[in-house]
Scaffold this motif. Structure first.
Motif, short mmCIF file in Angstrom:
data_model
loop_
_atom_site.label_atom_id
_atom_site.label_comp_id
_atom_site.label_asym_id
_atom_site.label_seq_id
_atom_site.Cartn_x
_atom_site.Cartn_y
_atom_site.Cartn_z
N THR A 1 0.82 -1.21 0.00
CA THR A 1 0.00 0.00 0.00
C THR A 1 0.86 1.26 0.00
OG1 THR A 1 -1.86 -1.08 1.11
CG2 THR A 1 -1.69 1.31 1.34
N GLY A 2 0.47 2.22 -0.82
CA GLY A 2 1.17 3.49 -0.88
C GLY A 2 0.83 4.24 -2.14
N VAL A 3 1.44 5.40 -2.27
CA VAL A 3 1.33 6.17 -3.51
C VAL A 3 2.49 5.77 -4.41
CG1 VAL A 3 1.26 8.46 -4.55
CG2 VAL A 3 0.22 8.08 -2.31
N TYR A 4 2.14 5.40 -5.62
CA TYR A 4 3.14 4.92 -6.57
C TYR A 4 3.46 6.01 -7.58
CZ TYR A 4 2.97 0.16 -4.83
OH TYR A 4 3.08 -0.96 -4.05
N TYR A 5 4.75 6.22 -7.78
CA TYR A 5 5.23 7.26 -8.68
C TYR A 5 6.11 6.65 -9.77
CZ TYR A 5 4.12 10.37 -4.77
OH TYR A 5 3.48 11.04 -3.75
N CYS A 6 5.96 7.14 -10.99
CA CYS A 6 6.93 6.80 -12.02
C CYS A 6 7.85 8.00 -12.21
CB CYS A 6 6.26 6.40 -13.33
SG CYS A 6 5.37 7.71 -14.17
N ALA A 7 9.05 7.70 -12.70
CA ALA A 7 10.05 8.74 -12.86
C ALA A 7 10.91 8.42 -14.08
CB ALA A 7 10.93 8.83 -11.61
N ALA A 8 11.41 9.47 -14.71
CA ALA A 8 12.27 9.31 -15.88
C ALA A 8 13.58 10.05 -15.63
CB ALA A 8 11.59 9.86 -17.13
N GLY A 9 14.66 9.45 -16.10
CA GLY A 9 15.96 10.06 -15.90
C GLY A 9 17.00 9.51 -16.85
N PRO A 10 18.21 10.01 -16.73
CA PRO A 10 19.28 9.61 -17.67
C PRO A 10 19.86 8.22 -17.40
CG PRO A 10 20.13 11.15 -16.06
CD PRO A 10 18.65 11.06 -15.82
N SER A 11 19.66 7.68 -16.20
CA SER A 11 20.23 6.38 -15.89
C SER A 11 19.31 5.63 -14.95
CB SER A 11 21.61 6.53 -15.23
OG SER A 11 21.51 7.21 -14.00
N GLY A 12 19.40 4.32 -14.97
CA GLY A 12 18.52 3.49 -14.15
C GLY A 12 18.99 3.40 -12.71
N SER A 13 18.88 4.52 -12.01
CA SER A 13 19.37 4.57 -10.64
C SER A 13 18.33 4.06 -9.65
CB SER A 13 19.74 6.01 -10.29
OG SER A 13 20.08 6.13 -8.92
N LEU A 14 18.82 3.60 -8.51
CA LEU A 14 17.93 3.20 -7.44
C LEU A 14 17.59 4.40 -6.54
CD1 LEU A 14 19.20 0.53 -8.47
CD2 LEU A 14 19.09 -0.30 -6.12
N ARG A 15 18.23 5.53 -6.80
CA ARG A 15 18.06 6.71 -5.97
C ARG A 15 17.08 7.68 -6.61
NH1 ARG A 15 22.85 9.67 -5.68
NH2 ARG A 15 21.97 10.75 -3.89
N ALA A 16 16.08 8.08 -5.86
CA ALA A 16 15.07 8.99 -6.38
C ALA A 16 15.67 10.30 -6.85
CB ALA A 16 14.02 9.26 -5.30
N ALA A 17 16.72 10.76 -6.21
CA ALA A 17 17.33 12.05 -6.56
C ALA A 17 17.92 12.07 -7.96
CB ALA A 17 18.40 12.41 -5.53
N GLN A 18 18.13 10.91 -8.54
CA GLN A 18 18.74 10.83 -9.87
C GLN A 18 17.70 10.99 -10.98
OE1 GLN A 18 22.07 10.67 -10.41
NE2 GLN A 18 22.15 10.97 -8.20
N TYR A 19 16.43 11.11 -10.63
CA TYR A 19 15.37 11.23 -11.63
C TYR A 19 14.81 12.66 -11.63
CZ TYR A 19 15.34 6.13 -11.81
OH TYR A 19 15.70 4.82 -11.97
N PRO A 20 14.97 13.38 -12.73
CA PRO A 20 14.47 14.76 -12.76
C PRO A 20 12.98 14.89 -13.07
CG PRO A 20 15.70 14.26 -14.75
CD PRO A 20 15.85 13.07 -13.87
N TYR A 21 12.38 13.85 -13.63
CA TYR A 21 10.98 13.95 -14.05
C TYR A 21 10.13 12.95 -13.27
CZ TYR A 21 13.37 16.22 -17.92
OH TYR A 21 14.18 17.05 -18.66
N TRP A 22 9.02 13.45 -12.74
CA TRP A 22 8.14 12.64 -11.90
C TRP A 22 6.68 12.84 -12.27
CZ3 TRP A 22 9.69 9.34 -7.95
CH2 TRP A 22 11.06 9.35 -7.65
#
Length: 122
Positions: free
Chosen positions: A91-112
């Protein structure tokens, strides 16, 4: 700029399935790595899966491995998250994100995206 819109969330019983969609506009998702994250109330945003565009490498969190699957439809410029055998702890809010590399860190994704709520009842 890439705009992302998630859909497909809802209420489901434990053991059930949902498929989340992440539709992109503004730019094609080709060349972008995609990630899915989730956030439960009172908790930090949690990595679920990351899919690199180059190399075809996908990373799954241990908590969802074998139950969740990420996929892309390039013609629709959409990424999906198929979730099977859902558990209350999913259970939770699910977000997709796009970025330059397949990082496990949310900070690496500029688009949400704005997120979609998934609630799994026991």
């Amino acid at each position: 700029q890439v705009q992302l819109v998630e859909s497909g969330g809802g209420l489901v019983q434990a053991g059930g399935s949902l498929r989340l969609s992440c539709a992109a506009s503004g730019r094609t998702l080709s060349g972008y790595a995609m990630g899915w994250f989730r956030q439960a109330p009172g908790k930090e945003r949690e990595f679920i899966v990351a899919d690199t565009w180059s190399g075809g490498i996908t990373y799954y969190a241990d908590s969802v491995k074998g139950r969740f699957t990420i996929s892309r439809d390039n013609a629709k410029n959409t990424v999906y998250l198929q979730m099977n055998t859902l558990k209350p702890e999913d259970t939770g809010v699910y977000y997709c994100a796009a970025g330059p590399s397949g990082s496990l860190r949310a900070a690496q994704y500029p688009y949400w995206g704005q997120g979609t709520q998934v609630t799994v009842s026991s």
